[in-house]
Design a protein around this motif. Structure first.
Motif, PDB file in Angstrom:
ATOM      1  N   LYS A 194     -19.545 -11.622  -8.062  1.00 60.25           N
ATOM      2  CA  LYS A 194     -18.774 -10.769  -7.241  1.00 60.25           C
ATOM      3  C   LYS A 194     -19.153  -9.460  -6.769  1.00 60.25           C
ATOM      4  CE  LYS A 194     -15.082 -11.660 -11.170  1.00 60.25           C
ATOM      5  NZ  LYS A 194     -14.501 -11.729 -12.345  1.00 60.25           N
ATOM      6  N   VAL A 195     -20.181  -8.978  -7.149  1.00 63.01           N
ATOM      7  CA  VAL A 195     -20.524  -7.252  -6.688  1.00 63.01           C
ATOM      8  C   VAL A 195     -20.866  -7.744  -4.795  1.00 63.01           C
ATOM      9  CG1 VAL A 195     -22.645  -5.943  -6.740  1.00 63.01           C
ATOM     10  CG2 VAL A 195     -21.765  -6.639  -8.714  1.00 63.01           C
ATOM     11  N   LYS A 196     -22.014  -8.690  -5.103  1.00 64.97           N
ATOM     12  CA  LYS A 196     -22.242  -9.612  -3.751  1.00 64.97           C
ATOM     13  C   LYS A 196     -20.884  -9.731  -2.470  1.00 64.97           C
ATOM     14  CE  LYS A 196     -26.577 -11.122  -4.533  1.00 64.97           C
ATOM     15  NZ  LYS A 196     -27.980 -11.668  -4.519  1.00 64.97           N
ATOM     16  N   ALA A 197     -19.628 -10.625  -3.299  1.00 65.74           N
ATOM     17  CA  ALA A 197     -18.749 -10.632  -2.416  1.00 65.74           C
ATOM     18  C   ALA A 197     -18.038  -8.974  -2.120  1.00 65.74           C
ATOM     19  CB  ALA A 197     -18.062 -11.662  -3.669  1.00 65.74           C
ATOM     20  N   ALA A 198     -18.169  -8.711  -3.057  1.00 65.97           N
ATOM     21  CA  ALA A 198     -17.401  -7.008  -3.053  1.00 65.97           C
ATOM     22  C   ALA A 198     -18.050  -6.372  -1.542  1.00 65.97           C
ATOM     23  CB  ALA A 198     -17.148  -6.224  -3.951  1.00 65.97           C
ATOM     24  N   ALA A 199     -19.497  -6.500  -1.629  1.00 68.43           N
ATOM     25  CA  ALA A 199     -20.325  -5.706  -0.978  1.00 68.43           C
ATOM     26  C   ALA A 199     -20.939  -6.435   0.716  1.00 68.43           C
ATOM     27  CB  ALA A 199     -22.205  -5.898  -1.028  1.00 68.43           C
ATOM     28  N   ALA A 201     -15.331  14.206  10.525  1.00 69.92           N
ATOM     29  CA  ALA A 201     -15.399  13.299  11.585  1.00 69.92           C
ATOM     30  C   ALA A 201     -15.376  11.458  10.615  1.00 69.92           C
ATOM     31  CB  ALA A 201     -16.561  12.785  12.165  1.00 69.92           C
ATOM     32  N   LEU A 202     -15.886  11.952   9.285  1.00 67.64           N
ATOM     33  CA  LEU A 202     -15.945  10.790   8.820  1.00 67.64           C
ATOM     34  C   LEU A 202     -15.237  10.514   7.597  1.00 67.64           C
ATOM     35  CD1 LEU A 202     -18.638   8.540   7.154  1.00 67.64           C
ATOM     36  CD2 LEU A 202     -19.062  10.874   5.476  1.00 67.64           C
ATOM     37  N   ARG A 203     -14.266  11.379   7.956  1.00 69.55           N
ATOM     38  CA  ARG A 203     -12.529  10.594   7.311  1.00 69.55           C
ATOM     39  C   ARG A 203     -12.216  10.386   7.968  1.00 69.55           C
ATOM     40  NH1 ARG A 203      -9.905  15.547   3.690  1.00 69.55           N
ATOM     41  NH2 ARG A 203      -8.200  13.847   3.863  1.00 69.55           N
ATOM     42  N   VAL A 204     -12.552  10.338   9.616  1.00 71.72           N
ATOM     43  CA  VAL A 204     -11.547   9.196  10.243  1.00 71.72           C
ATOM     44  C   VAL A 204     -12.068   8.294  10.144  1.00 71.72           C
ATOM     45  CG1 VAL A 204     -11.125   8.999  12.979  1.00 71.72           C
ATOM     46  CG2 VAL A 204     -10.962  10.955  12.012  1.00 71.72           C
ATOM     47  N   GLU A 205     -13.258   8.144  10.151  1.00 72.48           N
ATOM     48  CA  GLU A 205     -13.935   6.593  10.203  1.00 72.48           C
ATOM     49  C   GLU A 205     -13.585   5.795   8.771  1.00 72.48           C
ATOM     50  OE1 GLU A 205     -18.454   5.499   8.888  1.00 72.48           O
ATOM     51  OE2 GLU A 205     -18.141   6.971  10.280  1.00 72.48           O
ATOM     52  N   MET A 206     -13.380   6.923   7.452  1.00 71.66           N
ATOM     53  CA  MET A 206     -13.453   5.652   6.411  1.00 71.66           C
ATOM     54  C   MET A 206     -11.846   5.334   6.338  1.00 71.66           C
ATOM     55  SD  MET A 206     -15.973   5.374   4.823  1.00 71.66           S
ATOM     56  CE  MET A 206     -14.848   5.060   3.003  1.00 71.66           C
ATOM     57  N   PHE A 245       0.927  -1.235  -0.149  1.00 71.27           N
ATOM     58  CA  PHE A 245      -0.006  -0.004  -0.088  1.00 71.27           C
ATOM     59  C   PHE A 245       1.028   1.322   0.384  1.00 71.27           C
ATOM     60  CE2 PHE A 245      -4.261   0.805   0.318  1.00 71.27           C
ATOM     61  CZ  PHE A 245      -3.852   2.504   1.133  1.00 71.27           C
ATOM     62  N   CYS A 246       0.899   2.234  -1.449  1.00 72.79           N
ATOM     63  CA  CYS A 246       2.172   2.581  -1.165  1.00 72.79           C
ATOM     64  C   CYS A 246       1.245   4.623  -1.383  1.00 72.79           C
ATOM     65  CB  CYS A 246       2.807   2.358  -2.610  1.00 72.79           C
ATOM     66  SG  CYS A 246       4.218   3.854  -2.825  1.00 72.79           S
ATOM     67  N   VAL A 247       1.229   5.281  -0.528  1.00 71.61           N
ATOM     68  CA  VAL A 247       1.263   6.340  -0.695  1.00 71.61           C
ATOM     69  C   VAL A 247       1.329   7.323  -1.299  1.00 71.61           C
ATOM     70  CG1 VAL A 247       0.398   7.822   0.947  1.00 71.61           C
ATOM     71  CG2 VAL A 247      -0.088   5.865   1.616  1.00 71.61           C
ATOM     72  N   PHE A 248       1.211   8.288  -1.891  1.00 70.40           N
ATOM     73  CA  PHE A 248       2.000   9.898  -2.414  1.00 70.40           C
ATOM     74  C   PHE A 248       1.290  10.674  -1.702  1.00 70.40           C
ATOM     75  CE2 PHE A 248       2.400   7.693  -7.935  1.00 70.40           C
ATOM     76  CZ  PHE A 248       3.036   6.857  -6.888  1.00 70.40           C
ATOM     77  N   VAL A 249       1.618  11.195  -1.249  1.00 70.61           N
ATOM     78  CA  VAL A 249       2.125  12.538  -0.809  1.00 70.61           C
ATOM     79  C   VAL A 249       2.955  14.142  -0.352  1.00 70.61           C
ATOM     80  CG1 VAL A 249       3.382  11.824   1.234  1.00 70.61           C
ATOM     81  CG2 VAL A 249       1.553  13.394   1.752  1.00 70.61           C
ATOM     82  N   GLY A 250       2.327  14.969  -0.821  1.00 64.64           N
ATOM     83  CA  GLY A 250       3.203  16.370  -0.786  1.00 64.64           C
ATOM     84  C   GLY A 250       2.313  17.363  -0.951  1.00 64.64           C
ATOM     85  N   PRO A 251       2.687  18.227  -0.880  1.00 65.40           N
ATOM     86  CA  PRO A 251       1.698  19.941  -1.256  1.00 65.40           C
ATOM     87  C   PRO A 251       0.894  20.024  -1.681  1.00 65.40           C
ATOM     88  CG  PRO A 251       4.472  20.577  -1.782  1.00 65.40           C
ATOM     89  CD  PRO A 251       4.147  18.671  -1.392  1.00 65.40           C
ATOM     90  N   SER A 252       0.108  21.042  -2.679  1.00 64.33           N
ATOM     91  CA  SER A 252      -0.052  21.220  -4.145  1.00 64.33           C
ATOM     92  C   SER A 252       0.055  21.186  -4.887  1.00 64.33           C
ATOM     93  CB  SER A 252      -1.863  22.361  -3.381  1.00 64.33           C
ATOM     94  OG  SER A 252      -2.358  21.515  -2.614  1.00 64.33           O
ATOM     95  N   GLY A 253       0.349  20.691  -5.537  1.00 61.24           N
ATOM     96  CA  GLY A 253       1.236  20.932  -7.288  1.00 61.24           C
ATOM     97  C   GLY A 253       2.417  20.596  -7.625  1.00 61.24           C
ATOM     98  N   ASN A 305      -8.885  -1.735   6.897  1.00 58.07           N
ATOM     99  CA  ASN A 305      -9.779  -2.497   7.586  1.00 58.07           C
ATOM    100  C   ASN A 305      -9.627  -3.484   6.132  1.00 58.07           C
ATOM    101  OD1 ASN A 305      -9.900  -2.465  10.024  1.00 58.07           O
ATOM    102  ND2 ASN A 305     -11.864  -1.752   9.682  1.00 58.07           N
ATOM    103  N   ILE A 306      -9.943  -2.453   5.382  1.00 62.32           N
ATOM    104  CA  ILE A 306     -10.288  -3.151   3.445  1.00 62.32           C
ATOM    105  C   ILE A 306      -8.403  -3.866   2.627  1.00 62.32           C
ATOM    106  CG2 ILE A 306     -10.582  -2.638   1.311  1.00 62.32           C
ATOM    107  CD1 ILE A 306     -12.539  -0.734   2.445  1.00 62.32           C
ATOM    108  N   LYS A 307      -7.694  -2.636   3.038  1.00 61.19           N
ATOM    109  CA  LYS A 307      -6.331  -3.030   2.532  1.00 61.19           C
ATOM    110  C   LYS A 307      -5.935  -4.307   3.355  1.00 61.19           C
ATOM    111  CE  LYS A 307      -2.425  -1.898   5.399  1.00 61.19           C
ATOM    112  NZ  LYS A 307      -1.371  -0.676   5.109  1.00 61.19           N
ATOM    113  N   THR A 308      -6.517  -4.341   4.173  1.00 59.85           N
ATOM    114  CA  THR A 308      -6.265  -6.154   4.769  1.00 59.85           C
ATOM    115  C   THR A 308      -6.565  -7.099   3.715  1.00 59.85           C
ATOM    116  OG1 THR A 308      -4.697  -5.025   6.977  1.00 59.85           O
ATOM    117  CG2 THR A 308      -5.675  -7.620   6.895  1.00 59.85           C
ATOM    118  N   GLN A 309      -7.991  -7.015   3.654  1.00 60.55           N
ATOM    119  CA  GLN A 309      -8.489  -8.268   2.815  1.00 60.55           C
ATOM    120  C   GLN A 309      -8.634  -8.108   1.379  1.00 60.55           C
ATOM    121  OE1 GLN A 309     -12.038  -6.490   4.377  1.00 60.55           O
ATOM    122  NE2 GLN A 309     -12.701  -8.163   5.909  1.00 60.55           N
ATOM    123  N   LEU A 310      -7.969  -7.030   1.105  1.00 61.35           N
ATOM    124  CA  LEU A 310      -7.853  -6.778  -0.370  1.00 61.35           C
ATOM    125  C   LEU A 310      -6.846  -7.008  -1.159  1.00 61.35           C
ATOM    126  CD1 LEU A 310      -8.825  -3.040  -2.050  1.00 61.35           C
ATOM    127  CD2 LEU A 310      -9.635  -5.452  -1.984  1.00 61.35           C
TER     128      LEU A 310
END
Length: 357
Positions: A113-118, A167-172, A31-39, A178-183
């Protein structure tokens, strides 16, 4: 899973040089994250991997297959955008399976596949609803589910949480962890939020002005930033950086002079010439607020931010605003004169504006 490799990747728009000779390897399942300031070029780089932007130079390889000139559909990738891009007239189930339907996949296989992803995303109860009946977090789960059902070699996420409230950002963020481990898939994730980067990533790529400043595990970037830019970008609040001048080596450390005659010591294994402009760095969470006579770094408290479980003190010290992050029960108030104590092993020295010593 898939391995991604970028070899001397460049991107120019007329005279604007956006991506500058990037070399990078992302291993299977990372799981590789690209991070940096705008632009800084992080979204442009992601779009180049997806095939939505052409490379001006260099090569992109997925599983050692050169896909530089391949159309997006031939690269085996699935992308989750900042906007949910859901069809408003379709149900959740229809939205998630639409790409497979276009590819003429067997309807029974689409449903499976849809039901498994759901199930993975815990949205089975939403399959019959339409996007207008969903919250922002639920819509984002549907967009992720639409990518999952395609079973791609590589997942690309372009700031998927930026449209959500705090608040939703923290939840997501927790849900994504969790999803990253399952994927168990290779993921490239773009964000400007370094907290997201620290909590989600196996590997962080810090970008500035189209170049890679540092690549590493989150805690490696936190404890051993390669340069002053990374030190100031990774961590919340960011690292305190104070102009300094070298004085004398003391064992494995170097004593430096700060403004107002203050002297502190930080680890340094490199010979430093007299007169070299340096920056002394210490993270807010590594500072303790003590009596003025108990520390070599001293100043006046200008602002106190009490957040409940923790308190931020903004102290005018050595001519700069220095932030100390301490427990929430501190009784020190604005206007007090305090010392800021720290373990010298937690401090950093940088060439001014440059690399870590």
């Amino acid at each position: 899973m898939a391995q991604l490799e970028l070899r001397q990747v460049d991107k120019r728009f007329d005279d604007a040089h956006i991506i500058r000779g990037i070399d990078l390897k992302v291993e299977d399942g990372e799981f590789c994250v690209f991070v940096g300031p705008s632009g800084c070029g992080k979204s442009t780089l992601l779009r180049m991997i997806a095939g939505l932007e052409e490379c001006s130079d260099g090569s992109i390889l997925i599983d050692r297959d050169d896909v530089t000139d391949h159309q997006p559909a031939r690269r085996g990738i699935a992308m989750v955008f900042q906007s949910y891009a859901l069809y408003p007239h379709m149900t959740v189930q229809q939205n998630m399976g639409f790409g497979l339907k276009i590819a003429k996949t067997d309807p029974a296989q689409i449903e499976r596949k849809v039901k498994a992803a759901a199930r993975t995303l815990q949205i089975e109860h939403l399959l019959g609803r339409r996007p207008r009946d969903l919250s922002g977090g639920q819509r984002q789960r549907v967009a992720i589910g639409r990518a999952i059902v395609r079973e791609p070699r590589l997942f690309l996420f372009d700031e998927p949480l930026s449209n959500l409230d705090a608040a939703l950002r923290v939840e997501m963020r927790v849900e994504l962890a969790n999803i990253k481990t399952q994927l168990n898939k290779t993921v490239i994730y773009v964000t400007h939020d370094q907290v997201e980067a620290m909590t989600l990533a196996d590997k962080i790529v810090v970008l500035r002005d189209g170049r890679i400043e540092q690549v590493g595990a989150p805690l490696d970037l936190y404890t051993k930033p390669a340069n002053e830019f990374v030190a100031g970008f990774i961590g919340s609040p960011k690292m305190n950086l104070l102009p300094a001048q070298p004085l004398a080596h003391a064992g494995a450390g170097l004593e430096v002079a700060l403004a107002d005659g203050m002297r502190v010591t930080a680890p340094c294994g490199t010979a430093v010439e007299a007169g070299t402009a340096l920056s002394f760095g210490i993270r807010p969470e590594h500072l303790a607020v003590v009596a003025p006579n108990e520390a070599s770094l001293r100043g006046e408290v200008r602002v106190v931010e009490r957040l409940g479980g923790e308190t931020y003190f903004h102290v005018k010290a050595a001519g700069q605003n220095v932030i100390a992050k301490v427990g929430g029960d501190s009784k020190v108030g604005a206007g007090a004169h305090v010392g800021l104590a720290f373990d010298p092993a937690q401090a950093h020295l940088f060439q001014a504006g440059g690399r870590r010593l």
